[in-house]
Design an enzyme around this catalytic site. Sequence first.
Site, PDB file in Angstrom:
ATOM      1  N   ARG A  51      -1.719  -8.861  13.259  1.00 39.72           N
ATOM      2  CA  ARG A  51      -2.236  -7.756  12.437  1.00 39.72           C
ATOM      3  C   ARG A  51      -2.945  -8.276  11.194  1.00 39.72           C
ATOM      4  NH1 ARG A  51       3.158  -5.419  11.628  1.00 39.72           N
ATOM      5  NH2 ARG A  51       2.266  -3.893  10.201  1.00 39.72           N
ATOM      6  N   ARG A 107      11.092  -6.099   5.510  1.00 42.04           N
ATOM      7  CA  ARG A 107      10.817  -4.684   5.196  1.00 42.04           C
ATOM      8  C   ARG A 107      11.713  -3.746   6.007  1.00 42.04           C
ATOM      9  NH1 ARG A 107       4.773  -2.199   5.556  1.00 42.04           N
ATOM     10  NH2 ARG A 107       4.923  -2.532   7.799  1.00 42.04           N
ATOM     11  N   LYS A 166       0.826  -1.215   0.000  1.00 37.75           N
ATOM     12  CA  LYS A 166       0.000   0.000   0.000  1.00 37.75           C
ATOM     13  C   LYS A 166       0.864   1.272   0.000  1.00 37.75           C
ATOM     14  CE  LYS A 166      -2.595  -0.539   3.663  1.00 37.75           C
ATOM     15  NZ  LYS A 166      -2.043  -1.804   4.187  1.00 37.75           N
ATOM     16  N   ARG A 213     -10.412   1.828   8.350  1.00 37.93           N
ATOM     17  CA  ARG A 213      -9.925   0.473   8.620  1.00 37.93           C
ATOM     18  C   ARG A 213     -11.102  -0.472   8.833  1.00 37.93           C
ATOM     19  NH1 ARG A 213      -4.157   0.659   9.119  1.00 37.93           N
ATOM     20  NH2 ARG A 213      -3.421  -1.137  10.262  1.00 37.93           N
ATOM     21  N   ARG A 262      10.246  -1.481  11.431  1.00 41.80           N
ATOM     22  CA  ARG A 262       9.147  -1.104  12.309  1.00 41.80           C
ATOM     23  C   ARG A 262       9.064  -2.052  13.492  1.00 41.80           C
ATOM     24  NH1 ARG A 262       3.781   0.282   9.004  1.00 41.80           N
ATOM     25  NH2 ARG A 262       2.937  -0.860  10.781  1.00 41.80           N
TER      26      ARG A 262
HETATM   27  P1  AMP Z   1      -0.127   0.482   9.657  1.00 43.62           P
HETATM   28  O1  AMP Z   1       1.042   1.405   9.489  1.00 43.62           O
HETATM   29  O2  AMP Z   1      -1.243   0.792   8.704  1.00 43.62           O
HETATM   30  O3  AMP Z   1       0.283  -0.976   9.628  1.00 43.62           O
HETATM   31  O4  AMP Z   1      -0.711   0.769  11.113  1.00 43.62           O
HETATM   32  C1  AMP Z   1       0.081   0.562  12.265  1.00 43.62           C
HETATM   33  C2  AMP Z   1      -0.793   0.528  13.491  1.00 43.62           C
HETATM   34  O5  AMP Z   1      -1.438   1.799  13.657  1.00 43.62           O
HETATM   35  C3  AMP Z   1      -1.920  -0.475  13.467  1.00 43.62           C
HETATM   36  O6  AMP Z   1      -1.498  -1.770  13.867  1.00 43.62           O
HETATM   37  C4  AMP Z   1      -2.882   0.151  14.479  1.00 43.62           C
HETATM   38  O7  AMP Z   1      -2.431  -0.041  15.804  1.00 43.62           O
HETATM   39  C5  AMP Z   1      -2.757   1.629  14.187  1.00 43.62           C
HETATM   40  N1  AMP Z   1      -3.704   2.116  13.156  1.00 43.62           N
HETATM   41  C6  AMP Z   1      -3.417   2.545  11.909  1.00 43.62           C
HETATM   42  N2  AMP Z   1      -4.508   2.988  11.276  1.00 43.62           N
HETATM   43  C7  AMP Z   1      -5.539   2.825  12.145  1.00 43.62           C
HETATM   44  C8  AMP Z   1      -6.939   3.071  12.074  1.00 43.62           C
HETATM   45  N3  AMP Z   1      -7.511   3.577  10.964  1.00 43.62           N
HETATM   46  N4  AMP Z   1      -7.703   2.781  13.154  1.00 43.62           N
HETATM   47  C9  AMP Z   1      -7.156   2.263  14.274  1.00 43.62           C
HETATM   48  N5  AMP Z   1      -5.841   1.985  14.405  1.00 43.62           N
HETATM   49  C10 AMP Z   1      -5.025   2.266  13.362  1.00 43.62           C
END
Ligand code: AMP
Length: 208
Positions: free
Chosen positions: A165, A122, A13, A88, A154
């Site tokens: 996740r 990554r 993404k 989400r 990360r």
């Molecule tokens: P990502 O970078 O998209 O993998 O997001 C990393 C973390 O941020 C996720 O595992 C959640 O803890 C939090 N997160 C990201 N976007 C959202 C969202 N729209 N709603 C709730 N938690 C989020």
Amino acid sequence: MRIVLIGPQGSGKGTQANLLSAKLKIPHIDAGQLLREEVAKGTVIGEKISIKMGRGELIDPSIAPIIIGKRLAKSDCGNGFILDGFPRDVKQAKMLEKTTVIDAVIELEVTDSLAVKRLTNRWQCLTCDTIYGITMQPKKKGLCDKCGSKLVKRKDDTPALIKKRLKLYHEVTEPLVRYYKMKTKVITIDASKPVGAAFKEILSQLLK
Ligand code: AMP
């Protein structure tokens, strides 16, 4: 054009959003990145976010819509944006609908096994946002080709948290794709393809 990008962790993404952002000249809004910036500020909200993120769980439902709403109100979003990581779930999509009409949704599909392989390999540049992985490795190990900054991993890209996740993605975010299919144009892309081929397909379907 107002675009929502949906796909499991490791579907590319961030990479596709960066390419689209450069091509369409609209900002890439990465929900996870905005939340990590809040954590880095050391605020009370940042502390709450950090705990949930550290467990591989979604953060408190009231926080992300506020942070994203503030970002979408900025002038650079006037001609559109690419939302990555928000909404989400269906609840967040309904909140977004109150203020914004989405023109297209791009769904990136990838198997869990490929997602795990990509995420465990990554590396990311926090300065210019470039993402490195199995197919795109930096010329100098640990350093960004574009800006020379140190690459980082990360904290939630560990095997246990990746598994958690991905499970959450299937349970909570996949129903969102079905929801959007009833409302707007949804483009589904096989994201196991090389980055360039997937991007070409996104563009041709988006601009059709
Ligand atoms: P990502 O970078 O998209 O993998 O997001 C990393 C973390 O941020 C996720 O595992 C959640 O803890 C939090 N997160 C990201 N976007 C959202 C969202 N729209 N709603 C709730 N938690 C989020």
